[in-house]
Motif scaffolding. Structure first.
Motif, mmCIF file in Angstrom:
data_model
loop_
_atom_site.group_PDB
_atom_site.id
_atom_site.type_symbol
_atom_site.label_atom_id
_atom_site.label_comp_id
_atom_site.label_asym_id
_atom_site.label_seq_id
_atom_site.Cartn_x
_atom_site.Cartn_y
_atom_site.Cartn_z
ATOM 1 N N ASP A 1 16.994 5.682 8.042
ATOM 2 C CA ASP A 1 15.843 5.823 7.152
ATOM 3 C C ASP A 1 14.596 5.266 7.832
ATOM 4 O O ASP A 1 14.636 4.175 8.416
ATOM 5 C CB ASP A 1 16.078 5.063 5.835
ATOM 6 N N VAL A 2 13.525 6.025 7.783
ATOM 7 C CA VAL A 2 12.240 5.543 8.315
ATOM 8 C C VAL A 2 11.190 5.722 7.220
ATOM 9 O O VAL A 2 11.190 6.709 6.491
ATOM 10 C CB VAL A 2 11.838 6.293 9.600
ATOM 11 N N LYS A 3 10.292 4.756 7.110
ATOM 12 C CA LYS A 3 9.273 4.773 6.060
ATOM 13 C C LYS A 3 7.908 5.149 6.644
ATOM 14 O O LYS A 3 7.606 4.876 7.809
ATOM 15 C CB LYS A 3 9.194 3.412 5.369
ATOM 16 N N PHE A 4 7.096 5.754 5.797
ATOM 17 C CA PHE A 4 5.751 6.147 6.201
ATOM 18 C C PHE A 4 4.969 4.929 6.692
ATOM 19 O O PHE A 4 4.985 3.866 6.077
ATOM 20 C CB PHE A 4 5.015 6.804 5.040
ATOM 21 N N LYS B 1 -1.124 14.316 11.620
ATOM 22 C CA LYS B 1 0.111 13.717 12.099
ATOM 23 C C LYS B 1 0.486 12.528 11.217
ATOM 24 O O LYS B 1 -0.373 11.719 10.875
ATOM 25 C CB LYS B 1 -0.020 13.255 13.551
ATOM 26 N N LEU B 2 1.759 12.449 10.884
ATOM 27 C CA LEU B 2 2.287 11.349 10.083
ATOM 28 C C LEU B 2 3.317 10.601 10.915
ATOM 29 O O LEU B 2 4.179 11.219 11.557
ATOM 30 C CB LEU B 2 2.934 11.875 8.803
ATOM 31 N N TYR B 3 3.256 9.270 10.893
ATOM 32 C CA TYR B 3 4.162 8.422 11.669
ATOM 33 C C TYR B 3 5.017 7.580 10.718
ATOM 34 O O TYR B 3 4.542 7.117 9.679
ATOM 35 C CB TYR B 3 3.379 7.522 12.615
ATOM 36 N N PHE B 4 6.282 7.379 11.131
ATOM 37 C CA PHE B 4 7.237 6.636 10.311
ATOM 38 C C PHE B 4 7.922 5.579 11.178
ATOM 39 O O PHE B 4 8.141 5.779 12.374
ATOM 40 C CB PHE B 4 8.287 7.578 9.734
ATOM 41 N N LEU B 5 8.281 4.450 10.551
ATOM 42 C CA LEU B 5 8.982 3.367 11.235
ATOM 43 C C LEU B 5 10.184 2.922 10.406
ATOM 44 O O LEU B 5 10.165 2.995 9.175
ATOM 45 C CB LEU B 5 8.051 2.179 11.461
ATOM 46 N N GLY B 6 11.229 2.460 11.118
ATOM 47 C CA GLY B 6 12.411 1.953 10.441
ATOM 48 C C GLY B 6 12.974 0.755 11.167
ATOM 49 O O GLY B 6 12.350 0.197 12.087
ATOM 50 N N ASP B 7 14.155 0.332 10.789
ATOM 51 C CA ASP B 7 14.799 -0.815 11.429
ATOM 52 C C ASP B 7 15.259 -0.460 12.838
ATOM 53 O O ASP B 7 15.518 0.708 13.164
ATOM 54 C CB ASP B 7 16.002 -1.274 10.598
ATOM 55 N N LYS B 8 15.372 -1.488 13.685
ATOM 56 C CA LYS B 8 15.890 -1.363 15.046
ATOM 57 C C LYS B 8 15.135 -0.301 15.848
ATOM 58 O O LYS B 8 15.731 0.570 16.490
ATOM 59 C CB LYS B 8 17.385 -1.036 15.015
ATOM 60 N N LYS B 9 13.820 -0.336 15.764
ATOM 61 C CA LYS B 9 12.929 0.538 16.526
ATOM 62 C C LYS B 9 13.062 2.015 16.165
ATOM 63 O O LYS B 9 12.625 2.897 16.921
ATOM 64 C CB LYS B 9 13.165 0.361 18.030
ATOM 65 N N ALA B 10 13.675 2.311 15.033
ATOM 66 C CA ALA B 10 13.763 3.708 14.594
ATOM 67 C C ALA B 10 12.367 4.204 14.225
ATOM 68 O O ALA B 10 11.557 3.458 13.653
ATOM 69 C CB ALA B 10 14.701 3.831 13.396
ATOM 70 N N SER B 11 12.089 5.443 14.544
ATOM 71 C CA SER B 11 10.762 5.991 14.269
ATOM 72 C C SER B 11 10.851 7.491 14.034
ATOM 73 O O SER B 11 11.894 8.124 14.261
ATOM 74 C CB SER B 11 9.801 5.702 15.418
ATOM 75 N N GLY B 12 9.757 8.050 13.618
ATOM 76 C CA GLY B 12 9.678 9.484 13.405
ATOM 77 C C GLY B 12 8.235 9.947 13.415
ATOM 78 O O GLY B 12 7.319 9.163 13.114
ATOM 79 N N GLU B 13 8.027 11.189 13.761
ATOM 80 C CA GLU B 13 6.675 11.742 13.810
ATOM 81 C C GLU B 13 6.725 13.211 13.395
ATOM 82 O O GLU B 13 7.575 13.971 13.877
ATOM 83 C CB GLU B 13 6.111 11.629 15.232
ATOM 84 N N GLU C 1 -1.211 9.579 -2.007
ATOM 85 C CA GLU C 1 -0.512 9.940 -3.239
ATOM 86 C C GLU C 1 0.905 10.431 -2.978
ATOM 87 O O GLU C 1 1.812 10.198 -3.790
ATOM 88 C CB GLU C 1 -1.302 11.018 -3.978
ATOM 89 N N ASN C 2 1.107 11.112 -1.850
ATOM 90 C CA ASN C 2 2.409 11.723 -1.586
ATOM 91 C C ASN C 2 3.319 10.885 -0.700
ATOM 92 O O ASN C 2 4.546 11.080 -0.716
ATOM 93 C CB ASN C 2 2.221 13.098 -0.941
ATOM 94 N N PHE C 3 2.744 9.941 0.086
ATOM 95 C CA PHE C 3 3.562 9.204 1.039
ATOM 96 C C PHE C 3 3.476 7.677 0.907
ATOM 97 O O PHE C 3 4.204 6.983 1.611
ATOM 98 C CB PHE C 3 3.174 9.602 2.475
ATOM 99 N N ALA C 4 2.618 7.169 0.029
ATOM 100 C CA ALA C 4 2.451 5.707 0.000
ATOM 101 C C ALA C 4 2.550 5.079 -1.380
ATOM 102 O O ALA C 4 2.760 3.863 -1.469
ATOM 103 C CB ALA C 4 1.116 5.334 0.633
ATOM 104 N N VAL C 5 2.380 5.813 -2.451
ATOM 105 C CA VAL C 5 2.460 5.235 -3.787
ATOM 106 C C VAL C 5 3.413 6.058 -4.660
ATOM 107 O O VAL C 5 3.517 7.277 -4.475
ATOM 108 C CB VAL C 5 1.049 5.172 -4.445
ATOM 109 N N PRO C 6 4.120 5.391 -5.574
ATOM 110 C CA PRO C 6 4.082 3.954 -5.896
ATOM 111 C C PRO C 6 4.753 3.089 -4.836
ATOM 112 O O PRO C 6 4.668 1.872 -4.866
ATOM 113 C CB PRO C 6 4.827 3.887 -7.225
ATOM 114 N N GLU C 7 5.465 3.741 -3.875
ATOM 115 C CA GLU C 7 6.067 3.025 -2.764
ATOM 116 C C GLU C 7 6.036 3.918 -1.539
ATOM 117 O O GLU C 7 5.830 5.138 -1.642
ATOM 118 C CB GLU C 7 7.500 2.612 -3.095
ATOM 119 N N LEU C 8 6.257 3.341 -0.391
ATOM 120 C CA LEU C 8 6.223 4.118 0.841
ATOM 121 C C LEU C 8 7.352 5.146 0.850
ATOM 122 O O LEU C 8 8.509 4.827 0.547
ATOM 123 C CB LEU C 8 6.349 3.194 2.055
ATOM 124 N N PHE C 9 6.991 6.375 1.199
ATOM 125 C CA PHE C 9 7.984 7.452 1.229
ATOM 126 C C PHE C 9 8.979 7.229 2.367
ATOM 127 O O PHE C 9 8.614 6.849 3.484
ATOM 128 C CB PHE C 9 7.301 8.807 1.417
#
Length: 420
Positions: free
Chosen positions: A392-395, A255-267, A300-308
């Motif tokens: 937009d939500v980031k890893f 499972k991968l979790y994502f967060l964004g501005d104003k309580k935006a999220s994704g799973e 490698e796929n979701f965090a570098v060189p920056e958060l996906f």
């Protein structure tokens, strides 16, 4: 008025007598056409083409099909055929006429026996024809299957960017020698007697050992075959085909979790299909080394060189391939964003994108407004959150769930590998 002569009014009885005479024919008149239905039948078989003098240029294409030698939307040689059972003279004696309607003259096994006066027959012929089209009986299975097995090569207009090519490798199986085939079990008379047909169907004609028996009307057979192609055929098919979608339940789940501005999220989540933590499962046992590998691939796929960044939106990008561990749909801004998300998940699982498993569906903006209007509940105005917001939500983090361990195992937190 006839020939300039005024015909006196004969009263209600006279009108009825004239009508019945025209309907039943005259015993003293041996001209068959006088029975009142023969000319209608000729026009009915050809779907009432307009005379050459008629101005039909402005008509929609489908309404001009009779004049283009495509009566009832079929090839000219496949148009209906009406066969007269009792001849006009016999019909005149009895007061009604008997006809057999073959909706497709190339398939004599389907027919409908109709009896009545000419007025009644004219109505019945058109009702039978219209009813067949409404219930799907107008589908011809043999003609449909010729197109199906070859990947519908005649449907070219909207296939510029299709996942299924028109030429070369066969779109259903990869190679032309692997396209499906069927063998008819029922004879024409049996199909007529029972109202259905039975066939033996091979998804892959090169594999003689894997077939399934299908039975039903032509429309039902079409539905059966499409279900087998895209859903594995169900429990009845699995016994014969031994080729169904693998179960996802019980397989290791990342499972991968994502967060964004104003309580935006994704799973999002996917399964690992080549490992298991269940001792009863014949697959290789998942190891600590495997978990470290997944954590490294996630980084490698979701965090570098920056958060996906997962670009969420109104559109749906779905990916269904249980052999790879995927059966889900993802809200994205567009197809490109969906492909980027799915491709990175596949990379973690050790797979590549299978184009035939990918689907993209658009949604009108009006269906999911960015700022939905408030509603009133129990006299109180309630603000509504937007469905499918564009955000937009980031890893943020990742975990893996194993069937024999109650709590999830954390793998990553942003760019940091937690499990080592």
């Amino acid at each position: 008025m006839a020939g300039g002569e005024i015909v006196p009014y004969q009263g209600a009885a006279g009108v009825l007598s004239t009508y019945l005479s025209q309907e039943n024919g005259s015993a003293s008149d041996n001209t068959p056409d006088n029975f009142g239905v023969d000319i209608f039948i000729d026009d009915f078989e050809d779907e009432f083409p307009m005379p050459d003098s008629a101005d039909i240029e402005g008509w929609v294409p489908e309404s001009r099909r009779a004049n283009e030698q495509r009566p009832w939307g079929q090839q000219f040689g496949a148009r209906p055929k009406v066969h007269e059972v009792n001849q006009p003279f016999k019909a005149q004696e009895r007061g009604w006429r008997l006809l057999d309607l073959h909706p497709n003259r190339d398939h004599k096994e389907e027919y409908y026996r109709l009896a009545g006066t000419p007025a009644e027959l004219r109505i019945m012929l058109q009702i039978v024809r219209a009813t067949r089209e409404m219930v799907g009986r107008n589908i011809n299975f043999e003609e449909w299957f010729k197109l199906w097995q070859d990947g519908f090569p005649e449907f070219k207009e909207n296939r510029a960017t299709t996942n299924f090519p028109l030429v070369g490798e066969h779109p259903w199986r990869g190679k032309t020698e692997n396209k499906p085939r069927f063998r008819e079990w029922t004879k024409p008379q049996q199909r007529l007697n029972f109202g259905f047909r039975t066939i033996e169907y091979w998804r892959d004609r090169s594999n003689e050992t894997e077939s399934i028996v299908l039975s039903g009307t032509d429309l039902q057979l079409v539905n059966h075959i499409i279900q087998i192609e895209y859903e594995g055929g169900g429990a009845g098919a699995s016994k014969n085909l031994n080729r169904t979608w693998p179960l996802l339940k019980g397989q290791p789940e990342i499972k991968l979790y994502f967060l964004g501005d104003k309580k935006a999220s994704g799973e999002i989540s996917f399964r690992i299909m080549d490992k298991s933590d269940d001792p009863k499962n014949p697959l290789p046992s998942i190891s600590k080394l495997d978990l470290t590998k997944y954590a490294r691939l996630i980084k490698e796929n979701f965090a570098v060189p920056e958060l996906f960044t997962w670009e969420k939106g109104r559109e749906v990008v779905s990916y269904r391939n249980r052999y790879q561990g995927f059966e889900g749909w993802y809200l994205c801004k567009n197809e490109t964003a969906g492909r980027a998300l799915i491709s990175r998940m596949l990379a973690v699982a050790g797979h590549q994108l299978d184009e035939s498993s990918l689907r993209f569906t658009t949604a009108p903006a009006s269906a999911f407004p960015a700022d939905p209007p408030d509603i009133t509940v129990l006299g109180e105005v309630i603000g509504q959150n937007a469905d499918r917001p564009i955000v937009d939500v980031k890893f943020y983090r990742a975990e893996i769930k194993l069937s024999k361990i109650r709590t999830p195992i954390f793998l990553n937190e942003r760019a940091r590998i937690v499990y080592e």
